[in-house]
Design an enzyme around this catalytic site. Sequence first.
Site, PDB file in Angstrom:
ATOM      1  CE  LYS A 257     -18.608  -2.574 -19.511  1.00 52.47           C
ATOM      2  NZ  LYS A 257     -18.400  -2.459 -17.846  1.00 52.47           N
ATOM      3  CE  LYS A 299     -17.523  -1.646 -22.762  1.00 53.45           C
ATOM      4  NZ  LYS A 299     -18.736  -1.445 -23.194  1.00 53.45           N
ATOM      5  N   GLY A 305     -19.217   3.894 -16.446  1.00 51.75           N
ATOM      6  CA  GLY A 305     -18.871   5.445 -16.166  1.00 51.75           C
ATOM      7  C   GLY A 305     -17.448   5.775 -16.932  1.00 51.75           C
ATOM      8  N   GLY A 306     -16.898   4.646 -17.736  1.00 49.62           N
ATOM      9  CA  GLY A 306     -16.011   5.088 -18.658  1.00 49.62           C
ATOM     10  C   GLY A 306     -14.572   4.613 -17.643  1.00 49.62           C
ATOM     11  CG  HIS A 349     -24.002   6.160 -24.853  1.00 55.26           C
ATOM     12  ND1 HIS A 349     -22.845   5.813 -23.888  1.00 55.26           N
ATOM     13  CD2 HIS A 349     -25.099   5.992 -24.167  1.00 55.26           C
ATOM     14  CE1 HIS A 349     -23.496   5.329 -22.932  1.00 55.26           C
ATOM     15  NE2 HIS A 349     -24.991   5.474 -22.987  1.00 55.26           N
ATOM     16  CG  HIS A 376     -14.236   6.698 -22.609  1.00 54.18           C
ATOM     17  ND1 HIS A 376     -14.515   6.588 -23.913  1.00 54.18           N
ATOM     18  CD2 HIS A 376     -12.994   6.416 -22.380  1.00 54.18           C
ATOM     19  CE1 HIS A 376     -13.701   6.194 -24.574  1.00 54.18           C
ATOM     20  NE2 HIS A 376     -12.492   6.277 -23.814  1.00 54.18           N
ATOM     21  CD  GLU A 416     -24.945   3.032 -20.420  1.00 53.25           C
ATOM     22  OE1 GLU A 416     -23.745   2.597 -20.989  1.00 53.25           O
ATOM     23  OE2 GLU A 416     -25.108   3.926 -19.685  1.00 53.25           O
ATOM     24  NE  ARG A 434     -25.000   3.018 -11.995  1.00 51.58           N
ATOM     25  CZ  ARG A 434     -25.105   4.102 -12.871  1.00 51.58           C
ATOM     26  NH1 ARG A 434     -25.985   5.049 -12.953  1.00 51.58           N
ATOM     27  NH2 ARG A 434     -24.056   4.250 -13.634  1.00 51.58           N
TER      28      ARG A 434
END
Length: 828
Positions: A257, A299, A305-306, A349, A376, A416, A434
Amino acid sequence: MDESAGDGAVVERNWEDVADMLGIDNATATQIMDLAISLLRKSLDPALRDVEQNPPDKRALDIVASSVPRRARIASARALLAVAAAHPTPATVVVRVGAARISAGVRERRGVRGLATLAPPPTTPSPAAASTATSHPLQKPMFNKILIANRGEIACRVIRTARRLGIKTVAVYSEADTGALHVEMADEAYLLGPAPSSESYLKMDKIIEIAKRSGAQAIHPGYGFLSENASFAERLAEEGIEFIGPPASAIRSMGSKSESKDIMLAAKVPCVPGYHGSSQSPSHLLSEAQRIGFPVLIKAVLGGGGKGMRVVHSPEEFDQALESARREAQKSFGDERVLVERFVREPRHVEVQVFADKLGNVVHLHERDCSVQRRHQKVIEEAPAPGLSEELRAELGKKAVDAARAVGYVGAGTVEFIMDNKTKEFFFMEMNTRLQVEHPVTEMITQTDLVEWQLLAASGNTLPLAQAEILRVGHAFEARVYAENPRNNYLPDSGTLVHHRPPMADGEIVRVETGVRKGDEVSTFYDPMISKLVVHGSDRTEALRLLRKALGEYEVVGMHTNVDFLSSLASHEAFIAGEVDTSFIDRYHDTLFPPLPSPSPLVLAQAALYIVLRSLPAPAPTTSPWTALASVRLNSDLSTRTITLSGPDGLTATVTLVSTSSYPKQTWDFWVSSPSGTEPTVFRGVTASLEGPSTLKAELGDTIVRASIVSQPPLGVAEERLSVFCQGVKTSLTLPAPRWLAEQKATLGPAEGSVVALMPSKVIAVKVKEGDEVEMGQAVVVLESMKTETVLRAGKKGRVEKVLCQDGDMVAEGKELVRFVEEESGNS
């Protein structure tokens, strides 16, 4: 105009109006129209007949082809629209395809509701895109055989497309998945190892060895497991096996990230303000959080995926949230590093599906809204995102394409964004390298098969469509059906699918993506998703109506599910209005979870009828008078029976049935008591029959009602449970156990005040020891099930008498973990 007889196709054209619309001369318009008609003939013959000019007032080109398959109609419309949109002059063409109307071109047609549009072409296409970004025939051969390194619904999804394309498939499976649906569907299947993912679906060496042994030329990773593992992609390249996904460099860059945000900033893609540095000391991270300003979002640097994500509202909460996020990140991704970002209030989102090939072409396939989430994790997704202007949609698409280009992307990816719901300002959040779980909603509105696109891109072919050819038709929703208990903080559930009857699916309006059947196990080792329910309508209102209807038809028995919760979401006024953000579920929690209603008299009567009918002898198989006679009571065939049932609210009701005529054509009168003590409801002259093991048909006066009723026989000292599905509503009932059995149950259960496992789980951490004094709400045990951590807390103030588990234990549902002695009042 020329109309073919019967239900044939009608093509309408008017040279002058088309020319005026396109800003070209009549000769050029005629060439475009003739080309379009020739393209249509390939799909519509013999339905298409000769055409003549329309009346002078015709303002658009209409195609009506109701007698041909929808896929052919859409393909024909796409070809025609591409011809018009490719012209350098701004143009608008309206096409009617059955009930769907499609508006296309560089300039959108205004003021017409429900028109789907083609995305405008990129303003600065790459050199490769300028020469190749259009529909082309297959240039390179597809794979002959692929291995799917995954399980469940995504493995089944890939197999279906591969089968349609004539590609052989190889499945892999764990010991827990020996009889799984994806194993049955594939041409070949190979055992990986024991049930835990670390010993099966994450074993790179074993998967590569199976690929070589089976002769698979490529590996499709699905999502999850190894799908975003750069080392796996590199290993496959070294072994000469094609990875159906992006290059390892893109996975590695986007998997971090912090690095991904550096790349996005360089590409002028907006990012959320935050700290993405290398220092990971708790004190430094806290100081950065204070600099950014609370609330902040912790994060995990890797993954998604939270997992490894925590919202922190104050400095006092920071250390505990950081510890929890790090532990979850380490367990999920093998890396405990985190970053800290500003938490956007009232965020949405919104994500964009992108696709790239090895020739330099990059396109987007419009956006999706995935704002409705719990923990999330997404619950309902839709495409396109509601309430956005066309200018904002175009900007989202452009930035997503810029992001994919910046990282040298190939294949399917999702960019995203987090969007401020008030200002509509958006920021890059992450890129999933993916195919996403929610990809079917994009397929529905673009009329594409994204798995086929993946296979084409991986085999070196150009993308099937250029940007200007990509449709946006109608609206689609996806609802994720999970084995979980939403009324108990969405606690995952597991067990055997005693009954699984999804709604009827035609693949075009309703799709059900699943990897399980009746009798299969939903295991604690994997994700608790049972299926994905996908619907497509001409607009959002119609699609939402289809979703509500399909959810009302969905029947699952054997574990808790979120089907009722999904129905509540889809029926909520704010959701219907498109007023969505990531706090939607929390904001409307009370209205989404109303008190459970008492069972209706009709449902109680149906359950009682089912109990009586299942105990009667089956109709005789012959016409012999001896075998045709049923058993009888001396002196009378008539009887009275009283059945007690308990509803989900814990209250009991009684149903008294009096048979008023003889078997096999029996009729009954009913008296259904009310738990509230009001006058009983009476049904007279009721006839009923079982049309199958779980299907009841009853005639109540002039009304015929049907219900699915599924029994879960008692295990040990439990009561028998009945699930009644009637008129789109599921009601759970129990037949109370006899008094002697209830007393036995009370002596066998855990001691009062104990902490027990709420489902089969693994003990991650025991936070107390014998003799400890604990406060109400204090963390006692941390469990993990289905990749989700659950913290069990003390329900009262007291002292730990006995610890009955240790770290690493696998515990069954109901297992006593920690026993407490409640602190007596007045103790000093």
